[in-house]
Enzyme design. Structure first.
Site, PDB file in Angstrom:
ATOM      1  N   ARG A 176       0.833  -1.198   0.000  1.00 41.35           N
ATOM      2  CA  ARG A 176       0.000   0.000   0.000  1.00 41.35           C
ATOM      3  C   ARG A 176       0.872   1.255   0.000  1.00 41.35           C
ATOM      4  O   ARG A 176       2.028   1.227   0.397  1.00 41.35           O
ATOM      5  CB  ARG A 176      -0.910   0.016   1.230  1.00 41.35           C
ATOM      6  CG  ARG A 176      -1.993  -1.048   1.223  1.00 41.35           C
ATOM      7  CD  ARG A 176      -2.836  -0.982   2.492  1.00 41.35           C
ATOM      8  NE  ARG A 176      -2.034  -1.160   3.691  1.00 41.35           N
ATOM      9  CZ  ARG A 176      -1.603  -0.175   4.472  1.00 41.35           C
ATOM     10  NH1 ARG A 176      -1.951   1.070   4.215  1.00 41.35           N
ATOM     11  NH2 ARG A 176      -0.876  -0.434   5.533  1.00 41.35           N
ATOM     12  N   LYS A 190      -8.086  -3.067   1.798  1.00 42.22           N
ATOM     13  CA  LYS A 190      -7.975  -2.140   2.924  1.00 42.22           C
ATOM     14  C   LYS A 190      -8.809  -0.882   2.718  1.00 42.22           C
ATOM     15  O   LYS A 190      -9.177  -0.208   3.686  1.00 42.22           O
ATOM     16  CB  LYS A 190      -6.506  -1.772   3.175  1.00 42.22           C
ATOM     17  CG  LYS A 190      -5.687  -2.935   3.725  1.00 42.22           C
ATOM     18  CD  LYS A 190      -6.304  -3.536   4.984  1.00 42.22           C
ATOM     19  CE  LYS A 190      -5.427  -4.624   5.586  1.00 42.22           C
ATOM     20  NZ  LYS A 190      -6.083  -5.292   6.746  1.00 42.22           N
ATOM     21  N   HIS A 235      -9.046  -4.974  13.651  1.00 45.73           N
ATOM     22  CA  HIS A 235      -7.971  -5.535  12.837  1.00 45.73           C
ATOM     23  C   HIS A 235      -7.387  -6.710  13.613  1.00 45.73           C
ATOM     24  O   HIS A 235      -6.408  -6.573  14.334  1.00 45.73           O
ATOM     25  CB  HIS A 235      -6.906  -4.461  12.576  1.00 45.73           C
ATOM     26  CG  HIS A 235      -5.898  -4.854  11.550  1.00 45.73           C
ATOM     27  ND1 HIS A 235      -4.608  -4.396  11.572  1.00 45.73           N
ATOM     28  CD2 HIS A 235      -5.994  -5.675  10.472  1.00 45.73           C
ATOM     29  CE1 HIS A 235      -3.942  -4.904  10.550  1.00 45.73           C
ATOM     30  NE2 HIS A 235      -4.759  -5.681   9.868  1.00 45.73           N
ATOM     31  N   SER A 288       2.574  -6.663  12.758  1.00 44.13           N
ATOM     32  CA  SER A 288       3.421  -7.604  12.033  1.00 44.13           C
ATOM     33  C   SER A 288       4.555  -8.117  12.914  1.00 44.13           C
ATOM     34  O   SER A 288       5.225  -7.337  13.603  1.00 44.13           O
ATOM     35  CB  SER A 288       4.008  -6.924  10.795  1.00 44.13           C
ATOM     36  OG  SER A 288       4.845  -7.795  10.084  1.00 44.13           O
ATOM     37  N   LYS A 326       0.334 -13.154  15.191  1.00 43.31           N
ATOM     38  CA  LYS A 326      -1.142 -13.168  15.101  1.00 43.31           C
ATOM     39  C   LYS A 326      -1.636 -14.343  14.257  1.00 43.31           C
ATOM     40  O   LYS A 326      -2.524 -15.090  14.680  1.00 43.31           O
ATOM     41  CB  LYS A 326      -1.632 -11.843  14.509  1.00 43.31           C
ATOM     42  CG  LYS A 326      -3.147 -11.762  14.345  1.00 43.31           C
ATOM     43  CD  LYS A 326      -3.573 -10.422  13.773  1.00 43.31           C
ATOM     44  CE  LYS A 326      -3.100 -10.230  12.362  1.00 43.31           C
ATOM     45  NZ  LYS A 326      -3.697  -9.037  11.712  1.00 43.31           N
ATOM     46  N   THR A 327      -1.057 -14.513  13.079  1.00 40.76           N
ATOM     47  CA  THR A 327      -1.498 -15.589  12.198  1.00 40.76           C
ATOM     48  C   THR A 327      -1.137 -16.954  12.769  1.00 40.76           C
ATOM     49  O   THR A 327      -1.957 -17.876  12.800  1.00 40.76           O
ATOM     50  CB  THR A 327      -0.869 -15.426  10.792  1.00 40.76           C
ATOM     51  OG1 THR A 327      -1.273 -14.168  10.249  1.00 40.76           O
ATOM     52  CG2 THR A 327      -1.312 -16.540   9.865  1.00 40.76           C
ATOM     53  N   ASP A 364      -8.065 -11.658   9.601  1.00 39.38           N
ATOM     54  CA  ASP A 364      -7.562 -10.286   9.537  1.00 39.38           C
ATOM     55  C   ASP A 364      -8.538  -9.182   9.947  1.00 39.38           C
ATOM     56  O   ASP A 364      -8.130  -8.230  10.607  1.00 39.38           O
ATOM     57  CB  ASP A 364      -7.085 -10.002   8.112  1.00 39.38           C
ATOM     58  CG  ASP A 364      -6.221  -8.763   8.011  1.00 39.38           C
ATOM     59  OD1 ASP A 364      -5.396  -8.539   8.921  1.00 39.38           O
ATOM     60  OD2 ASP A 364      -6.352  -8.025   7.021  1.00 39.38           O
ATOM     61  N   ARG A 402       2.580 -12.409  -1.269  1.00 43.24           N
ATOM     62  CA  ARG A 402       1.245 -12.690  -0.716  1.00 43.24           C
ATOM     63  C   ARG A 402       0.551 -13.820  -1.479  1.00 43.24           C
ATOM     64  O   ARG A 402       0.779 -14.037  -2.665  1.00 43.24           O
ATOM     65  CB  ARG A 402       0.357 -11.441  -0.816  1.00 43.24           C
ATOM     66  CG  ARG A 402       0.804 -10.285   0.043  1.00 43.24           C
ATOM     67  CD  ARG A 402       0.276 -10.403   1.452  1.00 43.24           C
ATOM     68  NE  ARG A 402       0.631  -9.263   2.281  1.00 43.24           N
ATOM     69  CZ  ARG A 402       0.092  -9.016   3.467  1.00 43.24           C
ATOM     70  NH1 ARG A 402      -0.840  -9.824   3.964  1.00 43.24           N
ATOM     71  NH2 ARG A 402       0.464  -7.971   4.173  1.00 43.24           N
TER      72      ARG A 402
END
Length: 540
Positions: free
Chosen positions: A65, A206, A226, A244, A248-249, A263, A328
């Protein structure tokens, strides 16, 4: 005068056509399948297949982004509600109107791909989104990441929000009033998002997340989050917030629990619901051993962005960051075997704030009061360590309000207060701060928290094993530290005892506390006394 014949393919709504928004395309592909979109991408020479059958593309100049080039139209609807500044950059309606007209004129007679989809798994709060792309693989991304209507719903789909994405269209900053040739503009009044000059698909995902962050608190008193979310066999929902590198994942992926989403979610009065219909997973260093669910999702229908192949093959080298670290994989959520459909559950039972504390100060697990939950939510703390970015040689603190500051149109205190309101109505919800960072000293001295212990603590919290153990408050941060946890040595639970020099720990704890206090100053004027009361001590 030559009149061009309009050609249309696919499943089209009888309630909406592109002429209604002033778009006069020549060929329109409506709601095509991933198979057709993949085939068209290959025919156009815009991608290739890997050995597993996934479509691999390069997003060009932009592999992430561009937040400095994202704007919000300032008008009567947004003037007094949006938190204007470096995150929400104001742009005039005249600039928006001019670019919107130029983009529509640019598409006259051209080929476009259109996708009707939803954002929000709970029908009460979902948005209808129509995405118009000039690249078939960008439209495939939208089919994977947004929620897919049924064939019957597609035939009666009505316009609400429109995303117009044209990577080939570039603005002239001197004439068009943008900062660069690329731009993203959100117009809340007209319900339109314009994206030009960038093929990075995450701008679309986003962009709608920012829209939901504006609409849901205002209109429905729903907290947009988020975070990832999963659900146990007893229907207990857990939320995982984290920037990041915090895990989390990894920590939300649990074969014994159903995945609600990875997410973006909303917390309504009676539900936690996914905003999306898919996952957009980072795949740098991806392997079957480390993340088997994501690795197995690399198959036909999946979109791989900016990856590289091993020489003379179509086998992906997931360790290769030549193009970008931000490689990604975009795939439908049902590519994950334990994904829950529809992607919603009941109210949360446990909320985990994940932080990678490179200073080795925060406890590996601690329980938060409501005030502390709001304070740490608005702080959104983690730390970058040496090697993660050029020029970083010592740990550097990173604060991102609500664990997603760049996506918040409203002032961060609005979301923190809404979290507090939800916790007040649901006093049985537990909020935990999890430190996945360092113990026994700061980065370079201590060691990274053992993932086995972190998993054991999270599982103990979700099972209720920590409900009746003894807690001791942290001397600086006031966080409640459990003194015992199944599968975790007692000394690990008290970070001060893991340091060779306890006094050095105290001094570092005060230094970290001061960083929290300094960061919070930007929110003090808008924050309630309850939030301010949870600030850590800066002296002993």
């Amino acid at each position: 005068m030559i009149i061009m014949e309009l050609r249309e393919f696919g499943t089209k709504s009888s309630s909406f056509d592109l002429n209604s928004i002033g778009l006069d395309a020549g060929t329109i592909h409506w709601n095509l399948s991933n198979e057709k979109l993949t085939a068209q991408t290959l025919e156009l020479g815009q991608g290739s297949l890997n050995d597993k059958g996934a479509l691999c593309v390069n997003t060009g100049k932009f592999t992430g982004r561009s937040p400095k080039d994202k704007f919000v139209v300032k008008d009567s609807l947004t003037e007094n509600s949006v938190d204007w500044g470096d995150i929400n950059i104001a742009i005039t309606k005249e600039i928006f109107d001019n670019l919107y007209q130029k983009m529509r004129s640019y598409l006259a007679g051209k080929e476009v791909w259109v996708r009707n989809c939803y954002a929000g798994a709970d029908p009460t709060y979902r948005l209808r989104v129509t995405v118009i792309n000039t690249l078939p693989w960008a439209n495939l991304f939208c089919n994977n990441l947004f929620i897919r209507p049924s064939e019957e719903e597609l035939t009666t789909f009505e316009k609400e929000w429109v995303i117009l994405q044209i990577p080939e269209f570039e603005a002239n900053p001197e004439v068009d009033g943008t900062r660069s040739a690329n731009f993203t503009i959100v117009n809340f009044s007209e319900k339109v998002i314009l994206i030009g000059g960038s093929a990075y698909t995450g701008e679309m995902k986003k962009g709608i997340f920012s829209v939901l962050n504006f609409i849901l608190p205002h209109q429905y008193n729903v907290l947009p989050m988020h975070c990832s979310a999963n659900e146990g066999k007893e229907g207990d929902v857990s939320l995982f917030f984290g920037l990041s590198g915090t895990g989390k994942t990894t920590l939300s992926a649990d074969a014994s629990r159903s995945l609600i989403g990875d997410d973006e979610h909303g917390w309504a009065d009676s539900s936690v619901f996914n905003f999306e219909g898919g996952c957009y997973a980072k795949c740098i260093d991806l392997s079957a051993e480390k993340e088997p669910e994501i690795y197995a999702a690399i198959k036909p229908g999946t979109l791989l962005e900016n990856i590289s192949f091993f020489k003379d093959s179509n086998v992906v080298d997931f360790a290769d960051a030549t193009i970008t670290e931000n490689t990604r994989a975009a795939y439908p959520i049902d590519y994950i075997p334990n994904a829950k459909e529809p992607s919603l559950g009941g109210k949360p039972k446990n909320i985990f704030f994940l932080t990678c504390d490179a200073f080795g100060i925060l406890p590996p697990i601690s329980k938060l009061t409501k005030a502390q939950a709001m304070y740490h939510f608005i702080s959104g703390y983690t730390a970058k360590v040496a090697g993660t970015e050029v020029g970083i040689t010592e740990p550097q603190t990173t604060f991102s309000a609500c664990f997603g500051r760049v996506f918040l149109p409203l002032h961060p205190t609005k979301y923190a207060e809404l979290l507090g309101e939800k916790l007040a109505k649901n006093p049985d919800v537990n909020v935990w701060l999890i430190n996945t960072g360092w113990t026994g000293g700061k980065y370079g001295v201590g060691k990274r928290m053992n993932l086995k212990y972190t998993r054991a603590m999270i599982n103990a919290a979700m099972r209720g094993d920590l409900d009746k153990v003894e807690y001791v408050p942290h001397v600086v941060f006031g966080l409640l530290k459990p003194q015992s946890c199944p599968g975790v040595p007692a000394e690990v639970l008290n970070p001060r005892t893991t340091w060779a020099d306890p006094e050095a720990y105290d001094q570092q704890a005060l230094a970290l506390a001061q960083l929290f206090v300094n960061n919070f100053k930007q929110y003090e004027d808008e924050a309630s006394e309850e939030i301010r009361s949870a600030s850590p001590r800066t002296t002993l």
